[in-house]
Scaffold this motif. Structure first.
Motif, short mmCIF file in Angstrom:
data_model
loop_
_atom_site.label_atom_id
_atom_site.label_comp_id
_atom_site.label_asym_id
_atom_site.label_seq_id
_atom_site.Cartn_x
_atom_site.Cartn_y
_atom_site.Cartn_z
N PRO A 426 0.84 -1.20 0.00
CA PRO A 426 0.00 0.00 0.00
C PRO A 426 0.88 1.25 0.00
O PRO A 426 2.08 1.17 0.23
CB PRO A 426 -0.78 -0.12 1.31
N LYS A 427 0.24 2.38 -0.23
CA LYS A 427 0.99 3.63 -0.28
C LYS A 427 1.70 3.87 1.04
O LYS A 427 1.14 3.65 2.10
CB LYS A 427 0.00 4.78 -0.55
N GLY A 428 2.93 4.30 0.96
CA GLY A 428 3.66 4.64 2.17
C GLY A 428 4.41 3.48 2.79
O GLY A 428 5.14 3.65 3.76
N LYS A 429 4.23 2.28 2.24
CA LYS A 429 4.95 1.14 2.80
C LYS A 429 5.89 0.56 1.75
O LYS A 429 5.63 0.66 0.55
CB LYS A 429 3.97 0.04 3.24
N PHE A 430 6.96 -0.05 2.22
CA PHE A 430 7.93 -0.64 1.30
C PHE A 430 8.17 -2.08 1.66
O PHE A 430 8.29 -2.43 2.84
CB PHE A 430 9.25 0.14 1.36
N LEU A 431 8.25 -2.93 0.63
CA LEU A 431 8.55 -4.34 0.83
C LEU A 431 10.02 -4.54 0.49
O LEU A 431 10.43 -4.33 -0.64
CB LEU A 431 7.74 -5.19 -0.14
N ILE A 432 10.80 -4.92 1.49
CA ILE A 432 12.23 -5.10 1.26
C ILE A 432 12.59 -6.54 1.54
O ILE A 432 12.18 -7.10 2.56
CB ILE A 432 13.03 -4.17 2.20
N SER A 433 13.35 -7.15 0.65
CA SER A 433 13.77 -8.53 0.92
C SER A 433 15.27 -8.65 0.75
O SER A 433 15.85 -8.01 -0.12
CB SER A 433 13.06 -9.49 -0.03
N LEU A 434 15.88 -9.46 1.60
CA LEU A 434 17.31 -9.76 1.49
C LEU A 434 17.45 -11.27 1.37
O LEU A 434 16.81 -12.02 2.10
CB LEU A 434 18.06 -9.29 2.74
N GLN A 435 18.29 -11.68 0.45
CA GLN A 435 18.38 -13.11 0.18
C GLN A 435 19.83 -13.50 0.03
O GLN A 435 20.61 -12.81 -0.63
CB GLN A 435 17.63 -13.37 -1.13
N ILE A 436 20.22 -14.62 0.68
CA ILE A 436 21.61 -15.05 0.57
C ILE A 436 21.68 -16.57 0.51
O ILE A 436 20.83 -17.27 1.08
CB ILE A 436 22.45 -14.52 1.77
N LYS A 437 22.66 -17.08 -0.18
CA LYS A 437 22.82 -18.53 -0.29
C LYS A 437 23.47 -19.05 1.01
O LYS A 437 24.30 -18.38 1.62
CB LYS A 437 23.73 -18.81 -1.48
N ARG A 438 23.07 -20.22 1.43
CA ARG A 438 23.65 -20.81 2.62
C ARG A 438 24.12 -22.22 2.29
O ARG A 438 23.37 -23.04 1.74
CB ARG A 438 22.59 -20.85 3.73
N ASP A 439 25.39 -22.50 2.61
CA ASP A 439 25.92 -23.83 2.34
C ASP A 439 25.36 -24.84 3.33
O ASP A 439 25.04 -24.52 4.47
CB ASP A 439 27.45 -23.83 2.47
#
Lengths: 585, 419
Positions: A426-439
């Motif tokens: 929605p307006k005013g909100k941000f979807l942030i994702s962080l992704q990393i590989k894991r052995d």
């Protein structure tokens, strides 16, 4: 629905609505195969699912979903399956209701939400506006999936946003002759990809600009260059250094353009083919080569399922597979679904790695760890990214090269930020994702702590306190399973591997085409031919000159009677004047 | 394509349709002319002209007829608002014409200019219109000229326009070679200098910075190099600036291996410089000229001219008795001596045994009495009036002017193919 299906005879049965399976369903139905498409979940998308906040929270709070059929009686001619999804939840928390909200909670006795009662009202009321991907995914503008969307006309169902910027986390540049400081300052820099971007960039030095442009220009026919011949099997980074590319440019190329997880794992040949794919998608729809579907990645899966449904496929959600039935010739003849019905398939059965033979359950392998944040503040300011004041929002993908946050960070972290302009928040909100590989064998706690540190510090560098702005946080691990999973290697049994964390769809499309070919052996069908246009053909138009002269298609006589001509001319002229007047309003 | 016969299959149906259209056009056109002849200067005629103008916007009679009607209308109307409305209708028509792909119609743009001057509230809009049209075709000079016209009307700060050019130059892959944008910048700089009294050299240094970024990004892009030539010429001689230019060009040559434009820019700079060049440097520059001839054989003669200029500027051919002697040097012209204050006192000029093609205007060499140009490639005897002695043996002269020859005290023209 606990009912049995009226029809129990199909050509192909497909389980799970991941992208490979959805493409297959669409393609098979277009060549008039009878398809039954099942999904254990109550949504479409499989591992590429997109969930609203309520669904996402259910997913997170429920934890890993598995059903163990190992206690079923062993039947002759049937292999029992265990279902276990790829997810393990590591952490979640959310902003609680404020005391003022609590006071008014009485008014919400009729709230029909499954979100926890103590969750902040703002989140709950806007829950449906969020479109949270389970895994980050982007389309290359000139890649296989877009070409398929165009050739099949399935793209008609979808809308896309072009990613606005690609950023890389890099240390500050040290000018010649200056002493390097004790601790380097890092920040996100936009990767300049067009000549115009490169020209106006102030972070890259003048000679670097020249080398970067030459590299980008040369990568459309790099195979013929002698330098490449020499370095093909050497590590990619050695080849880049041989082309006079500075460490900064190498970071851009390895992490943002070739999209690799680390600098050592790939040779020049593989690296350059990835670079070529990226560069050839530049400029097609915008200044970056990526498209992102409005409303999230699952839209793609749904579009192909829609095609399948229109052409006769049967869809059943909340239905899984308990046993695979086969005959003495080692052909799969059908499945027994979770409602106990035996469903037959004559050509084949497609499933994914959520299923495995009951005695073989994978719990450890390489995986992807993903942190999803809902924040009131952006990590990447839309005004800066788009260059406009009062920008509505943007879509950004960013990379943090390994080692930027210490030696524990072995792999690149991929960061994505979307908002209302992708219809994901929605307006005013941000979807942030962080992704990393894991052995395999690494510690969950360590990766969890790493991601938390990274996201906290990134906000800090913008003078924002994490806890002040993040309203929802979840961290989970997704397994990347491959291998046999214990099922016998039947010829008409096809298993789709888990998503491996790569952003683009190339591998998935190839896999779908590959299975399609096998399932339609020898018949040489086209994969997803063009859908007919429901709107019909374009009307025959009068050519422009004739229209302006007052000559029409319906003009009967060639005789140019004076009066007749004056009348029709005036008519059309009046029309023009009217149009002009309305234009001025 | 040249030399290819036109073999179009004749389609009777197509031809017939064409004939129909031509007949109709002629009929409508003649009707208009007749109506005008019989005195129809009234607004009812205007709609009849719309379609015809859309079809043929370069047919001036229709536009002029409109202007007649409009002028008449304006004289009969009192309120300012009514007048503006009349102009606005005209503007709408021109806009329609322009948006139907006739973006280069002289008459349409002219009509628009004719109208817009009277409608100040639309001036700001015009900028947006030109931006839009330039985004479709960034070299449409009509559009650029019109934009400059509007800027003057609005009395806009040139800084805004400089920013606009900058954004055009840094868009996509083609922006960096937008010749028109560079040119427009130069016009805006002149205005900025005049209006804001900013030192022109300072402005030029900023432009040089812009050019540096452009040429490192794309060293084959000639638009930026040409713009640099203008900057160089306008820049009041500063050794530091020349040094910076030369170093930048040398960096580019190092990265690219070879770059025609960078080499040429070095040469242009060295010629501007007042420093006396060493033997070593001169040899190096002559080598670069050989490189250029090899890289760009189409412009060989131009490079030979540059070489001649360089040779003459830095020669040691001036003897103590004010005689200038430069023989067997493959010179193709000697303009460089003529305009140079260093050689003002030269009395005798001996340039025999070269490849000189023409005699430049010698009026600035006030002390010149004798000129020897034997064994060259001169085709026309000119600019040598009033000299004491002209020796021009073995050249390519075919005609002589009697008056000219008579003005010279002694002339030697043996060995020319005189007719």
């Amino acid at each position: 629905m606990a009912e049995h299906l009226p029809n129990d005879q199909y050509d192909v049965i497909i389980s799970s609505t991941g992208l490979v399976q959805s493409l297959l369903a669409g393609a098979l139905c277009r060549v008039e195969k009878k398809v039954l498409h099942l999904d254990m979940n109550d949504r479409y998308g499989g591992q590429q699912s997109t969930l609203n906040l309520e669904e996402f929270h259910q997913f997170i709070s429920r934890g890993q979903h598995s059903t163990d059929q190992s206690n079923h009686e062993k039947k002759e001619g049937a292999t029992s399956l265990t279902y276990q999804d790829a997810y393990k939840i590591l952490h979640f928390d959310y902003k609680k209701k404020t005391t003022t909200q609590e006071d008014t909670s009485e008014q919400n006795t009729f709230r029909r939400s499954d979100l926890p009662n103590d969750m902040d009202e703002a989140l709950v009321s806007q829950s449906r506006r969020f479109a949270i991907d389970l895994t980050s995914q982007l389309l290359f503008s000139n890649g296989e999936i877009v070409q398929l969307l165009i050739s099949s006309a399935v793209g008609r169902y979808l809308e896309f946003k072009c990613i606005d910027a690609i950023m890389v986390y890099v240390p500050e540049q040290i000018k010649k002759g200056q002493k390097p400081p004790e601790t380097l300052n890092y920040r996100f820099e936009k990767v300049p990809l067009t000549k115009g971007d490169i020209m106006k960039n102030t972070f890259v030095s003048l000679p670097e600009k020249s080398y970067l442009v030459k590299f980008i220009t040369s990568c459309m026919d790099y195979e013929s260059q002698p330098e490449f011949q020499k370095y093909q099997n050497e590590p990619f980074i050695e080849y880049l250094r041989a082309k006079n590319l500075s460490p900064l440019l190498c970071s851009f190329i390895i992490y943002a353009i070739a999209m690799l997880q680390d600098e050592k794992s790939v040779n020049a040949r593989d690296g350059m083919s990835r670079v070529k794919l990226f560069i050839s998608s530049l400029g097609r729809y915008g200044s970056t080569p990526f498209l992102y579907p409005l409303f999230g990645s699952a839209e793609l899966n749904q579009a192909f399922c829609r095609v399948a449904a229109v052409y006769g496929a049967t869809y059943v959600l909340r239905r899984g597979v308990e046993n695979v039935v086969h005959d003495v010739n080692e052909n799969v003849t059908g499945i027994e679904c979770t409602q106990g019905q035996l469903l037959k398939c004559s050509s084949g059965f497609v499933l994914d790695r959520d299923y495995c033979a009951s005695n073989v359950v994978v719990s450890e392998c390489n995986s992807i760890v993903r942190q999803v944040l809902i924040s009131d503040s952006a990590l990447f300011d839309p005004n800066q990214i788009t260059g406009k004041e009062n920008s509505l929002g943007c879509a950004v993908v960013a990379y943090i090269p390994p080692g930027s946050f210490g030696n524990d960070q072995k792999y690149c972290v991929t960061v994505m930020q979307v908002d209302q302009t992708s219809s994901c928040a929605p307006k005013g909100k941000f979807l942030i994702s962080l992704q990393i590989k894991r052995d395999q064998g690494d510690s969950d706690e360590q990766v969890l702590s790493l991601l938390k540190t990274i996201s906290t510090r990134l906000f800090e560098s913008k003078n924002i306190v994490f806890d002040d702005v993040v309203a929802y946080q979840a961290v989970y691990r997704q397994l990347i399973r491959s291998g046999n999973c214990g099922l016998p290697a039947f010829e008409n049994l096809f298993v789709c591997d888990d998503a491996d964390g790569s952003l683009d769809y190339g591998y998935l499309v190839s896999r779908a085409k590959n299975v399609f070919e096998k399932l339609t052996k020898g018949q040489d069908f086209e994969f997803l031919p063009k859908m007919p246009n429901p709107d019909g053909e374009d009307d025959q138009r009068v050519d422009e000159t004739s229209r302006l002269l007052g000559l029409g298609l319906e003009e009967q006589s060639a005789k140019l009677d004076q009066e007749e001509v004056v009348e029709s001319k005036d008519e059309t002229n009046e029309q023009i004047t009217e149009e002009q007047e309305t234009k001025q309003d | 394509m040249h030399n290819r016969p036109r073999n179009r299959v004749v389609d009777e149906k197509e031809l017939d349709e064409k004939r129909k259209k031509i007949t109709k056009w002629n009929q409508l056109k003649n009707q208009i002319f007749e109506e005008r002849k019989s005195g129809a200067i009234d607004p009812n005629q205007l709609p009849k002209l719309n379609n015809l103008i859309l079809l043929a916007p370069e047919f001036s009679s229709f536009w002029n007829y409109r202007k007649e009607i409009i002028t008449d209308q304006l004289s009969q109307v009192n309120s300012e608002e009514q007048k503006r409305d009349i102009y606005k209708k005209e503007l709408a028509l021109t806009e329609q014409v322009l948006s139907e792909r006739h973006t280069k119609s002289y008459l349409t743009w002219h009509h628009r200019k004719w109208c817009i001057v009277h409608v100040p509230d639309l001036w700001q809009n015009e900028l947006a219109l030109t931006s839009k049209l330039l985004s479709y075709d960034n070299r449409n000079f009509h559009c650029w000229n019109y934009r400059e016209f509007v800027i003057k009307l609005l009395n806009l700060n040139p800084n805004q326009e400089l920013d606009y050019c900058y954004s055009l130059l840094t868009t996509g892959n083609e922006g960096v070679s937008n010749y028109s944008a560079y040119h427009y910048r130069s016009a805006m700089l002149n205005r900025k200098h005049e209006e804001q009294q900013i030192d022109f050299d300072q402005l030029l240094l900023e432009e040089w910075d812009l050019v540096k970024n452009a040429v490192f990004t794309d060293s084959t892009n000639q638009s930026a190099w040409f713009y640099n030539k203008w900057i160089q010429q306008k820049m009041t001689h500063s050794e530091e600036f020349i040094q910076d230019q030369v170093e930048t060009c040398e960096s580019i040559i190092e990265i690219d291996g070879e770059c025609k434009w960078a080499t040429l820019t070095i040469l242009w700079n060295e010629m501007n410089s007042n420093k006396q060049l060493s033997e070593e440097r001169l040899t190096f520059l002559f080598e670069q000229i050989e490189n250029l001839i090899r890289l760009d054989p189409l412009r060989k003669n131009y490079y030979l001219d540059v070489k001649s200029d360089l040779l003459l500027l830095h020669s040691k051919c001036l003897q103590s008795d004010n005689v200038f002697k430069a023989n067997d040097l493959n010179l193709t012209r000697f303009d460089a001596i003529v305009n140079n204050a260093k050689y003002e006192n030269v009395v005798e000029l001996d340039l025999s045994n070269n490849h000189i093609r023409a005699i430049p205007n010698l009026s600035s060499m006030k002390n010149l009495k004798r000129i020897i140009l034997d064994h060259n490639k001169i085709e026309f005897l000119e600019n040598v009036e009033g000299l004491d002695y002209v020796s021009i043996k073995n050249n390519q002269i075919q005609h002589t002017d009697e008056k000219l020859v008579n003005s010279i005290k002694k002339i030697d023209m043996e060995g020319n193919p005189l007719i």
